[in-house]
Design a protein around this motif. Structure first.
Motif, PDB file in Angstrom:
ATOM      1  N   SER B  21      -9.886  15.475  25.560  1.00 12.26           N
ATOM      2  CA  SER B  21     -10.148  16.870  25.189  1.00 12.26           C
ATOM      3  C   SER B  21     -11.117  16.965  24.019  1.00 12.26           C
ATOM      4  O   SER B  21     -11.930  17.890  23.971  1.00 12.26           O
ATOM      5  CB  SER B  21      -8.851  17.581  24.855  1.00 12.26           C
ATOM      6  OG  SER B  21      -8.206  17.908  26.047  1.00 12.26           O
ATOM      7  N   LEU B  24     -14.405  16.628  25.500  1.00  8.88           N
ATOM      8  CA  LEU B  24     -14.775  17.881  26.168  1.00  8.88           C
ATOM      9  C   LEU B  24     -15.300  18.896  25.173  1.00  8.88           C
ATOM     10  O   LEU B  24     -16.229  19.644  25.453  1.00  8.88           O
ATOM     11  CB  LEU B  24     -13.551  18.448  26.879  1.00  8.88           C
ATOM     12  CG  LEU B  24     -13.735  19.783  27.574  1.00  8.88           C
ATOM     13  CD1 LEU B  24     -14.558  19.608  28.816  1.00  8.88           C
ATOM     14  CD2 LEU B  24     -12.410  20.401  27.907  1.00  8.88           C
ATOM     15  N   LEU B  25     -14.721  18.908  23.975  1.00  8.40           N
ATOM     16  CA  LEU B  25     -15.126  19.908  22.982  1.00  8.40           C
ATOM     17  C   LEU B  25     -16.392  19.498  22.254  1.00  8.40           C
ATOM     18  O   LEU B  25     -17.234  20.342  21.954  1.00  8.40           O
ATOM     19  CB  LEU B  25     -13.992  20.118  21.983  1.00  8.40           C
ATOM     20  CG  LEU B  25     -14.147  21.319  21.070  1.00  8.40           C
ATOM     21  CD1 LEU B  25     -14.115  22.576  21.898  1.00  8.40           C
ATOM     22  CD2 LEU B  25     -13.066  21.351  20.036  1.00  8.40           C
ATOM     23  N   LYS B  26     -16.556  18.201  21.988  1.00  7.84           N
ATOM     24  CA  LYS B  26     -17.584  17.787  21.029  1.00  7.84           C
ATOM     25  C   LYS B  26     -18.918  17.384  21.660  1.00  7.84           C
ATOM     26  O   LYS B  26     -19.954  17.505  21.022  1.00  7.84           O
ATOM     27  CB  LYS B  26     -17.058  16.591  20.212  1.00  7.84           C
ATOM     28  CG  LYS B  26     -16.107  16.991  19.117  1.00  7.84           C
ATOM     29  CD  LYS B  26     -16.861  17.606  17.962  1.00  7.84           C
ATOM     30  CE  LYS B  26     -15.918  18.213  16.944  1.00  7.84           C
ATOM     31  NZ  LYS B  26     -16.621  19.139  16.058  1.00  7.84           N
ATOM     32  N   LEU B  27     -18.906  16.851  22.886  1.00 10.36           N
ATOM     33  CA  LEU B  27     -20.154  16.301  23.438  1.00 10.36           C
ATOM     34  C   LEU B  27     -21.178  17.415  23.681  1.00 10.36           C
ATOM     35  O   LEU B  27     -20.810  18.553  23.968  1.00 10.36           O
ATOM     36  CB  LEU B  27     -19.850  15.534  24.727  1.00 10.36           C
ATOM     37  CG  LEU B  27     -19.119  14.218  24.489  1.00 10.36           C
ATOM     38  CD1 LEU B  27     -18.717  13.583  25.795  1.00 10.36           C
ATOM     39  CD2 LEU B  27     -19.970  13.262  23.708  1.00 10.36           C
TER      40      LEU B  27
END
Lengths: 89, 104
Positions: B21, B24-27
């Motif tokens: 997760s 999912l948030l950072k890339l």
């Protein structure tokens, strides 16, 4: 030992759920939101199985399996809609 | 001893779910983000399901097969849904960063 570790696991998976929800709200494009929904239901499955371990009940696996099936169908339907503008033609 | 193995499996699974997760948030762009949640699907949920299969097999003294069903289903469907989402993203021509490999 398992019972002392389980609350930490609950916290970690709940944080993961929250982060994917942030991406669902924020996601700049529609595929991002679909991916966030996909991750959200996978995290929900993990949380349900942890709950089943914690309460010692195997009733939660039916719910987890149902969420898995419905989540997959939802992801496929949404992606097909984006690809074709129609789910079944 | 087995208790420690179960605890380790549950912790590994939870950590990998969180890592997926965070990815999912950072890339930075969609095609990189697609890479993050695969860790949550395979390793995260996989390890937790193995732990619960072991636990219930020992607690009820008969082999518990529900978990294997969920694992099998997730392992079969995860690549299919990732492929469809990538196809949809390519179709919509969403923005890619400079570092994405095989950039169009």
């Amino acid at each position: 030992m398992l019972m002392t570790v389980l609350p930490f696991a609950f916290a970690l998976v709940s944080l993961a759920l929250l982060l994917s929800f942030v991406r669902l709200v924020k996601g700049p494009d529609v595929p991002d939101r679909i991916l966030a929904l996909d991750t959200l239901y996978i995290n929900a499955i993990a949380l349900l199985i942890l709950l089943g371990l914690y309460l010692g009940s195997s009733l939660y696996f039916e719910a987890a399996l149902l969420i898995a099936v419905m989540g997959f169908v939802g992801t496929v339907a949404l992606s097909k809609y984006l690809l074709r503008g129609d789910i079944m033609e | 001893m087995l208790d420690y193995i179960l605890a380790a499996l549950v912790l590994i699974g939870a950590v990998f779910t969180l890592v997926g997760s965070i990815g999912l948030l950072k890339l930075p762009d969609f095609f990189m983000r697609l890479h993050g949640p695969t860790k949550a699907t395979t390793l995260g949920v996989g390890a937790i399901l193995v732990a619960s299969a072991l636990y219930f097999s020992l607690a009820t003294e008969q082999i518990s097969t529900h978990e294997i069903l969920v694992t099998l289903f997730l392992f079969i469907t995860a690549p299919v849904s990732a492929h469809l989402m990538a196809k949809a993203a390519l179709h919509l021509k969403i923005k890619q960063v400079e570092r994405t490999q095989n950039k169009r």
